[in-house]
Design a protein around this motif. Structure first.
Motif, PDB file in Angstrom:
ATOM      1  N   ASP A   1      17.745 -10.872  -4.913  1.00  0.00           N
ATOM      2  CA  ASP A   1      16.860 -10.954  -6.079  1.00  0.00           C
ATOM      3  C   ASP A   1      15.627 -11.799  -5.759  1.00  0.00           C
ATOM      4  N   VAL A   2      15.874 -12.925  -5.156  1.00  0.00           N
ATOM      5  CA  VAL A   2      14.787 -13.850  -4.816  1.00  0.00           C
ATOM      6  C   VAL A   2      13.883 -13.238  -3.745  1.00  0.00           C
ATOM      7  N   MET A   3      14.489 -12.574  -2.784  1.00  0.00           N
ATOM      8  CA  MET A   3      13.718 -11.972  -1.686  1.00  0.00           C
ATOM      9  C   MET A   3      12.741 -10.918  -2.203  1.00  0.00           C
ATOM     10  N   GLN A   4      13.108 -10.236  -3.275  1.00  0.00           N
ATOM     11  CA  GLN A   4      12.216  -9.226  -3.851  1.00  0.00           C
ATOM     12  C   GLN A   4      10.892  -9.857  -4.301  1.00  0.00           C
ATOM     13  N   ILE A   5      10.967 -11.052  -4.838  1.00  0.00           N
ATOM     14  CA  ILE A   5       9.742 -11.760  -5.233  1.00  0.00           C
ATOM     15  C   ILE A   5       8.886 -12.029  -4.004  1.00  0.00           C
ATOM     16  N   ILE A   6       9.516 -12.528  -2.944  1.00  0.00           N
ATOM     17  CA  ILE A   6       8.782 -12.859  -1.718  1.00  0.00           C
ATOM     18  C   ILE A   6       8.138 -11.609  -1.129  1.00  0.00           C
ATOM     19  N   VAL A   7       8.890 -10.524  -1.064  1.00  0.00           N
ATOM     20  CA  VAL A   7       8.384  -9.282  -0.456  1.00  0.00           C
ATOM     21  C   VAL A   7       7.201  -8.732  -1.249  1.00  0.00           C
ATOM     22  N   TYR A   8       7.382  -8.554  -2.541  1.00  0.00           N
ATOM     23  CA  TYR A   8       6.320  -7.935  -3.336  1.00  0.00           C
ATOM     24  C   TYR A   8       5.114  -8.855  -3.511  1.00  0.00           C
ATOM     25  N   ALA A   9       5.356 -10.145  -3.656  1.00  0.00           N
ATOM     26  CA  ALA A   9       4.229 -11.086  -3.741  1.00  0.00           C
ATOM     27  C   ALA A   9       3.484 -11.128  -2.409  1.00  0.00           C
ATOM     28  N   GLY A  10       4.215 -11.092  -1.309  1.00  0.00           N
ATOM     29  CA  GLY A  10       3.581 -11.072   0.012  1.00  0.00           C
ATOM     30  C   GLY A  10       2.742  -9.821   0.206  1.00  0.00           C
ATOM     31  N   ASN A  11       3.279  -8.680  -0.222  1.00  0.00           N
ATOM     32  CA  ASN A  11       2.509  -7.436  -0.157  1.00  0.00           C
ATOM     33  C   ASN A  11       1.242  -7.545  -0.996  1.00  0.00           C
ATOM     34  N   ALA A  12       1.379  -8.083  -2.192  1.00  0.00           N
ATOM     35  CA  ALA A  12       0.226  -8.219  -3.090  1.00  0.00           C
ATOM     36  C   ALA A  12      -0.850  -9.094  -2.465  1.00  0.00           C
ATOM     37  N   LYS A  13      -0.438 -10.193  -1.878  1.00  0.00           N
ATOM     38  CA  LYS A  13      -1.402 -11.107  -1.260  1.00  0.00           C
ATOM     39  C   LYS A  13      -2.089 -10.446  -0.069  1.00  0.00           C
ATOM     40  N   SER A  14      -1.334  -9.779   0.773  1.00  0.00           N
ATOM     41  CA  SER A  14      -1.918  -9.101   1.945  1.00  0.00           C
ATOM     42  C   SER A  14      -2.902  -8.017   1.524  1.00  0.00           C
ATOM     43  N   LEU A  15      -2.519  -7.227   0.544  1.00  0.00           N
ATOM     44  CA  LEU A  15      -3.412  -6.182   0.050  1.00  0.00           C
ATOM     45  C   LEU A  15      -4.692  -6.774  -0.530  1.00  0.00           C
ATOM     46  N   ALA A  16      -4.555  -7.861  -1.254  1.00  0.00           N
ATOM     47  CA  ALA A  16      -5.733  -8.502  -1.843  1.00  0.00           C
ATOM     48  C   ALA A  16      -6.660  -9.037  -0.747  1.00  0.00           C
ATOM     49  N   MET A  17      -6.091  -9.663   0.269  1.00  0.00           N
ATOM     50  CA  MET A  17      -6.921 -10.180   1.364  1.00  0.00           C
ATOM     51  C   MET A  17      -7.621  -9.042   2.106  1.00  0.00           C
ATOM     52  N   ASN A  18      -6.920  -7.940   2.304  1.00  0.00           N
ATOM     53  CA  ASN A  18      -7.531  -6.776   2.950  1.00  0.00           C
ATOM     54  C   ASN A  18      -8.607  -6.156   2.058  1.00  0.00           C
ATOM     55  N   ALA A  19      -8.421  -6.218   0.762  1.00  0.00           N
ATOM     56  CA  ALA A  19      -9.437  -5.715  -0.164  1.00  0.00           C
ATOM     57  C   ALA A  19     -10.726  -6.520  -0.034  1.00  0.00           C
ATOM     58  N   ILE A  20     -10.606  -7.817   0.138  1.00  0.00           N
ATOM     59  CA  ILE A  20     -11.795  -8.654   0.332  1.00  0.00           C
ATOM     60  C   ILE A  20     -12.517  -8.241   1.609  1.00  0.00           C
ATOM     61  N   LYS A  21     -11.758  -8.009   2.680  1.00  0.00           N
ATOM     62  CA  LYS A  21     -12.370  -7.573   3.948  1.00  0.00           C
ATOM     63  C   LYS A  21     -13.092  -6.237   3.784  1.00  0.00           C
ATOM     64  N   GLU A  22     -12.470  -5.317   3.049  1.00  0.00           N
ATOM     65  CA  GLU A  22     -13.102  -4.016   2.807  1.00  0.00           C
ATOM     66  C   GLU A  22     -14.410  -4.195   2.032  1.00  0.00           C
ATOM     67  N   ALA A  23     -14.362  -5.026   0.999  1.00  0.00           N
ATOM     68  CA  ALA A  23     -15.564  -5.257   0.195  1.00  0.00           C
ATOM     69  C   ALA A  23     -16.662  -5.901   1.033  1.00  0.00           C
ATOM     70  N   LYS A  24     -16.278  -6.834   1.861  1.00  0.00           N
ATOM     71  CA  LYS A  24     -17.251  -7.497   2.736  1.00  0.00           C
ATOM     72  C   LYS A  24     -17.907  -6.494   3.676  1.00  0.00           C
ATOM     73  N   GLY A  25     -17.152  -5.482   4.081  1.00  0.00           N
ATOM     74  CA  GLY A  25     -17.678  -4.438   4.954  1.00  0.00           C
ATOM     75  C   GLY A  25     -18.417  -3.341   4.197  1.00  0.00           C
TER      76      GLY A  25
END
Length: 111
Positions: free
Chosen positions: A6-30
């Protein structure tokens, strides 16, 4: 009882969300604003899933006051809060890069 899964699901999905958001910033910068906005939406979808798992765990605590928390859950909550912060700022960064792109276009057109 709250399981590590149960706890790991938070880590996995939050980690995915953070990675996607950081990649979105890179895309916008480009200059890839459309791609950045799509990634931000995907980030928000992952954040919603992480939040639902967190809500489920909180409901377990509410219905069972004897349930114990642990460092693993604290770690998961930390991941989730970091992801929320990054996702919130990502929207602002995308908007800023989009505005800068529009201004650059105006400047080029008026030379």
């Amino acid at each position: 009882m709250i399981s590590e899964t149960d706890v790991m699901q938070i880590i996995v999905y939050a980690g995915n969300a953070k990675s996607l958001a950081m990649n979105a910033i890179k895309e916008a910068k480009g200059g890839e604003i459309v791609a950045a906005k799509k990634m931000l939406e995907e980030s928000k979808s992952n954040m919603k899933i992480a939040h639902q798992h967190h809500t489920d765990i909180l409901q377990t605590f509410a219905s069972n006051p004897d349930e114990s928390a642990n460092m693993f859950l604290t770690h998961a909550q930390d991941h989730m809060m970091a992801a929320i912060t990054v996702t919130d700022f990502t929207k602002e960064f995308i908007d800023l890069h989009e505005e800068m792109q529009e201004l650059r276009t105006l400047i080029r057109e008026n030379r």
